[in-house]
Write a protein that holds these residues in place. Structure first.
Motif, PDB file in Angstrom:
ATOM      1  N   LEU A   3       0.832  -1.202   0.000  1.00  0.00           N
ATOM      2  CA  LEU A   3       0.000   0.000   0.000  1.00  0.00           C
ATOM      3  C   LEU A   3       0.867   1.253   0.000  1.00  0.00           C
ATOM      4  CD1 LEU A   3      -3.025   0.957   0.302  1.00  0.00           C
ATOM      5  CD2 LEU A   3      -2.589   1.051   2.760  1.00  0.00           C
ATOM      6  N   MET A   4       1.884   1.281   0.835  1.00  0.00           N
ATOM      7  CA  MET A   4       2.788   2.426   0.878  1.00  0.00           C
ATOM      8  C   MET A   4       3.591   2.548  -0.412  1.00  0.00           C
ATOM      9  SD  MET A   4       2.525   4.386   3.499  1.00  0.00           S
ATOM     10  CE  MET A   4       4.097   5.252   3.419  1.00  0.00           C
ATOM     11  N   GLN A   5       4.095   1.439  -0.909  1.00  0.00           N
ATOM     12  CA  GLN A   5       4.875   1.457  -2.158  1.00  0.00           C
ATOM     13  C   GLN A   5       4.048   2.029  -3.297  1.00  0.00           C
ATOM     14  OE1 GLN A   5       8.136  -0.001  -2.375  1.00  0.00           O
ATOM     15  NE2 GLN A   5       8.313   0.840  -4.430  1.00  0.00           N
ATOM     16  N   GLU A   6       2.839   1.522  -3.435  1.00  0.00           N
ATOM     17  CA  GLU A   6       1.945   1.955  -4.516  1.00  0.00           C
ATOM     18  C   GLU A   6       1.630   3.447  -4.423  1.00  0.00           C
ATOM     19  OE1 GLU A   6      -2.783   1.402  -5.658  1.00  0.00           O
ATOM     20  OE2 GLU A   6      -1.770  -0.188  -4.514  1.00  0.00           O
ATOM     21  N   ASN A   7       1.372   3.924  -3.225  1.00  0.00           N
ATOM     22  CA  ASN A   7       0.955   5.320  -3.077  1.00  0.00           C
ATOM     23  C   ASN A   7       2.117   6.303  -3.096  1.00  0.00           C
ATOM     24  OD1 ASN A   7      -2.116   5.632  -2.665  1.00  0.00           O
ATOM     25  ND2 ASN A   7      -1.596   3.771  -1.534  1.00  0.00           N
ATOM     26  N   MET A   8       3.304   5.881  -2.687  1.00  0.00           N
ATOM     27  CA  MET A   8       4.486   6.733  -2.872  1.00  0.00           C
ATOM     28  C   MET A   8       4.782   6.887  -4.359  1.00  0.00           C
ATOM     29  SD  MET A   8       5.708   7.904   0.028  1.00  0.00           S
ATOM     30  CE  MET A   8       7.465   8.214  -0.175  1.00  0.00           C
ATOM     31  N   GLU A   9       4.624   5.793  -5.111  1.00  0.00           N
ATOM     32  CA  GLU A   9       4.832   5.862  -6.566  1.00  0.00           C
ATOM     33  C   GLU A   9       3.775   6.752  -7.222  1.00  0.00           C
ATOM     34  OE1 GLU A   9       4.898   1.813  -7.830  1.00  0.00           O
ATOM     35  OE2 GLU A   9       6.910   1.441  -7.009  1.00  0.00           O
ATOM     36  N   ARG A  10       2.543   6.659  -6.711  1.00  0.00           N
ATOM     37  CA  ARG A  10       1.465   7.519  -7.241  1.00  0.00           C
ATOM     38  C   ARG A  10       1.804   8.993  -7.038  1.00  0.00           C
ATOM     39  NH1 ARG A  10      -2.246   9.998  -4.336  1.00  0.00           N
ATOM     40  NH2 ARG A  10      -1.918   8.628  -2.529  1.00  0.00           N
ATOM     41  N   LEU A  11       2.300   9.350  -5.844  1.00  0.00           N
ATOM     42  CA  LEU A  11       2.680  10.743  -5.576  1.00  0.00           C
ATOM     43  C   LEU A  11       3.833  11.178  -6.459  1.00  0.00           C
ATOM     44  CD1 LEU A  11       1.608  12.904  -3.570  1.00  0.00           C
ATOM     45  CD2 LEU A  11       0.737  10.612  -3.129  1.00  0.00           C
ATOM     46  N   GLU A  18       4.455  10.121  -9.457  1.00  0.00           N
ATOM     47  CA  GLU A  18       3.902  10.361 -10.796  1.00  0.00           C
ATOM     48  C   GLU A  18       3.131  11.676 -10.847  1.00  0.00           C
ATOM     49  OE1 GLU A  18       4.617   8.713 -13.445  1.00  0.00           O
ATOM     50  OE2 GLU A  18       5.778   7.203 -12.367  1.00  0.00           O
ATOM     51  N   ASP A  19       2.383  11.984  -9.789  1.00  0.00           N
ATOM     52  CA  ASP A  19       1.630  13.247  -9.749  1.00  0.00           C
ATOM     53  C   ASP A  19       2.565  14.452  -9.789  1.00  0.00           C
ATOM     54  OD1 ASP A  19      -0.726  11.868  -9.669  1.00  0.00           O
ATOM     55  OD2 ASP A  19      -1.120  12.210  -7.534  1.00  0.00           O
ATOM     56  N   VAL A  20       3.628  14.410  -8.981  1.00  0.00           N
ATOM     57  CA  VAL A  20       4.590  15.512  -8.965  1.00  0.00           C
ATOM     58  C   VAL A  20       5.302  15.613 -10.313  1.00  0.00           C
ATOM     59  CG1 VAL A  20       6.737  16.356  -7.916  1.00  0.00           C
ATOM     60  CG2 VAL A  20       4.920  15.449  -6.462  1.00  0.00           C
ATOM     61  N   SER A  21       5.644  14.479 -10.893  1.00  0.00           N
ATOM     62  CA  SER A  21       6.327  14.472 -12.191  1.00  0.00           C
ATOM     63  C   SER A  21       5.444  15.084 -13.280  1.00  0.00           C
ATOM     64  CB  SER A  21       6.708  13.041 -12.587  1.00  0.00           C
ATOM     65  OG  SER A  21       7.619  12.501 -11.673  1.00  0.00           O
ATOM     66  N   TRP A  22       4.141  14.747 -13.249  1.00  0.00           N
ATOM     67  CA  TRP A  22       3.237  15.297 -14.254  1.00  0.00           C
ATOM     68  C   TRP A  22       3.020  16.796 -14.040  1.00  0.00           C
ATOM     69  CZ3 TRP A  22       2.083  14.765 -18.946  1.00  0.00           C
ATOM     70  CH2 TRP A  22       0.977  15.411 -19.512  1.00  0.00           C
ATOM     71  N   PHE A  23       3.024  17.237 -12.777  1.00  0.00           N
ATOM     72  CA  PHE A  23       2.925  18.669 -12.483  1.00  0.00           C
ATOM     73  C   PHE A  23       4.037  19.426 -13.223  1.00  0.00           C
ATOM     74  CE2 PHE A  23       3.845  22.543 -10.184  1.00  0.00           C
ATOM     75  CZ  PHE A  23       2.596  23.034  -9.821  1.00  0.00           C
ATOM     76  N   ILE A  24       5.248  18.879 -13.179  1.00  0.00           N
ATOM     77  CA  ILE A  24       6.388  19.508 -13.863  1.00  0.00           C
ATOM     78  C   ILE A  24       6.190  19.457 -15.380  1.00  0.00           C
ATOM     79  CG2 ILE A  24       8.879  19.307 -14.314  1.00  0.00           C
ATOM     80  CD1 ILE A  24       9.115  18.184 -11.434  1.00  0.00           C
ATOM     81  N   LYS A  49      -2.754  18.886  -9.727  1.00  0.00           N
ATOM     82  CA  LYS A  49      -2.876  20.300  -9.344  1.00  0.00           C
ATOM     83  C   LYS A  49      -2.406  20.576  -7.921  1.00  0.00           C
ATOM     84  CE  LYS A  49      -6.243  22.318 -12.489  1.00  0.00           C
ATOM     85  NZ  LYS A  49      -7.541  23.016 -12.606  1.00  0.00           N
ATOM     86  N   ASP A  50      -2.683  19.665  -7.013  1.00  0.00           N
ATOM     87  CA  ASP A  50      -2.254  19.852  -5.620  1.00  0.00           C
ATOM     88  C   ASP A  50      -1.149  18.857  -5.244  1.00  0.00           C
ATOM     89  OD1 ASP A  50      -3.783  17.593  -5.671  1.00  0.00           O
ATOM     90  OD2 ASP A  50      -4.918  18.044  -3.853  1.00  0.00           O
ATOM     91  N   ALA A  51      -0.396  18.435  -6.251  1.00  0.00           N
ATOM     92  CA  ALA A  51       0.628  17.403  -6.029  1.00  0.00           C
ATOM     93  C   ALA A  51       1.723  17.862  -5.076  1.00  0.00           C
ATOM     94  CB  ALA A  51       1.251  16.985  -7.363  1.00  0.00           C
ATOM     95  N   ILE A  52       2.058  19.140  -5.090  1.00  0.00           N
ATOM     96  CA  ILE A  52       3.129  19.631  -4.222  1.00  0.00           C
ATOM     97  C   ILE A  52       2.715  19.506  -2.759  1.00  0.00           C
ATOM     98  CG2 ILE A  52       4.483  21.658  -3.547  1.00  0.00           C
ATOM     99  CD1 ILE A  52       4.308  22.579  -6.460  1.00  0.00           C
ATOM    100  N   GLN A  53       1.496  19.990  -2.420  1.00  0.00           N
ATOM    101  CA  GLN A  53       1.024  19.908  -1.036  1.00  0.00           C
ATOM    102  C   GLN A  53       0.950  18.456  -0.576  1.00  0.00           C
ATOM    103  OE1 GLN A  53      -0.378  21.672  -3.639  1.00  0.00           O
ATOM    104  NE2 GLN A  53      -2.041  22.958  -2.816  1.00  0.00           N
ATOM    105  N   ARG A  54       0.356  17.596  -1.418  1.00  0.00           N
ATOM    106  CA  ARG A  54       0.191  16.192  -1.034  1.00  0.00           C
ATOM    107  C   ARG A  54       1.535  15.483  -0.962  1.00  0.00           C
ATOM    108  NH1 ARG A  54      -1.949  13.309  -4.534  1.00  0.00           N
ATOM    109  NH2 ARG A  54      -2.146  14.754  -6.289  1.00  0.00           N
ATOM    110  N   GLY A  55       2.437  15.845  -1.877  1.00  0.00           N
ATOM    111  CA  GLY A  55       3.761  15.236  -1.868  1.00  0.00           C
ATOM    112  C   GLY A  55       4.539  15.588  -0.622  1.00  0.00           C
ATOM    113  N   MET A  56       4.444  16.846  -0.188  1.00  0.00           N
ATOM    114  CA  MET A  56       5.118  17.263   1.044  1.00  0.00           C
ATOM    115  C   MET A  56       4.504  16.571   2.252  1.00  0.00           C
ATOM    116  SD  MET A  56       5.689  21.344   0.423  1.00  0.00           S
ATOM    117  CE  MET A  56       6.940  21.945  -0.722  1.00  0.00           C
TER     118      MET A  56
END
Length: 257
Positions: free
Chosen positions: A201-209, A211-217, A233-240
């Motif tokens: 679960l953690m592996q999958e969701n860290m990878e999801r974050l 990808e979200d941050v990468s797509w933001f860029i 759109k809110d990938a930075i907040q969620r990633g932090m």
């Protein structure tokens, strides 16, 4: 499993988990602690409560939040009696302080290797103050209780275990605490099953974050200007949050004026 008063906040957190159910719980617990210290119950007017706040003090972050809370008179009462205690202690510390010749020579405070205690008694006294906070202590005690309740629910309720597998995991900070608590509360096949759920679960969701941050860029590339933002759109907040904690999914506390 029938809902009880102490299990409701856990169930609520799992339903509004965002990136981490325990961030949600910690934020709400902190808000309750702020209400206790400065809210309508006026606990700061009780001498026994101020005795506890005077002794523990507050960290820098919570002093700022107390000011933002808006209860100027309550803050003043707390500060007045806390200052009195600090001044009394300071007078005693200063009266028995003896400058260290070795400290002057070295140009910095040497530390005792076994205790990490500064050789300068004034620095050590200040360090103790900076490590103590009434609200932090209150939040930690309550949070630890919720962590134990989490595992009581996990052991007794198959539906709760299913809910866990459907969350987005936890922030790294709370995941570390969760793993430590799992080792204390579970054993055998139950413990193995827990890790079989939460590690993927953690592996999958860290990878999801990631990808979200990468797509933001990538979205800032002119070639992608018309592309969909997807979930970035809110990938930075969620990633932090995922790395260090906090809970942007919970609306800010409406501090009383």
């Amino acid at each position: 499993m029938k809902e009880q008063l102490h299990t409701i906040p856990i169930s609520e957190a799992m339903e509004h988990a965002g990136e981490c159910p325990f961030c949600y719980i910690e934020r709400k617990t902190e808000n309750h602690a702020m209400d206790f210290v400065l809210g309508h119950g006026a606990s700061y007017m009780e001498a026994d409560i101020r005795e506890m706040t005077d002794k523990a003090g507050f960290c820098r972050a919570h002093f700022k939040k107390m000011f933002d809370y808006g209860n100027a008179l309550g803050n003043a009462w707390i500060l007045k009696t806390h200052y009195k205690r600090i001044l009394d202690e300071m007078t005693k510390e200063f009266s028995r302080f003896k400058p260290s010749a070795s400290g002057k020579k070295s140009g910095f405070f040497r530390k005792n290797a076994s205790s990490e205690q500064s050789s300068n008694s004034i620095k050590w006294w200040i360090d103790q103050k900076e490590r103590s906070c009434f609200i932090c202590n209150m939040v930690k005690r309550t949070f630890d209780d919720y962590l134990n309740t989490f595992f009581q629910m996990y052991k007794k309720d198959a539906g709760f275990r299913s809910k866990l597998s459907q969350t987005k995991g936890f922030c790294l900070t709370h995941f570390g605490l969760l793993c430590e608590a799992a080792d204390q509360n579970l054993s055998g096949e139950e413990l193995t099953s827990f890790y079989d759920t939460v590690l993927p679960l953690m592996q999958e969701n860290m990878e999801r974050l990631y990808e979200d941050v990468s797509w933001f860029i990538e979205k800032y590339d002119y070639r992608n200007k018309d592309a969909d933002w997807k979930d970035s759109k809110d990938a930075i907040q969620r990633g932090m949050q995922k790395l260090k904690g906090s809970d942007p999914s919970l609306p800010p506390h409406q501090y009383k004026k």
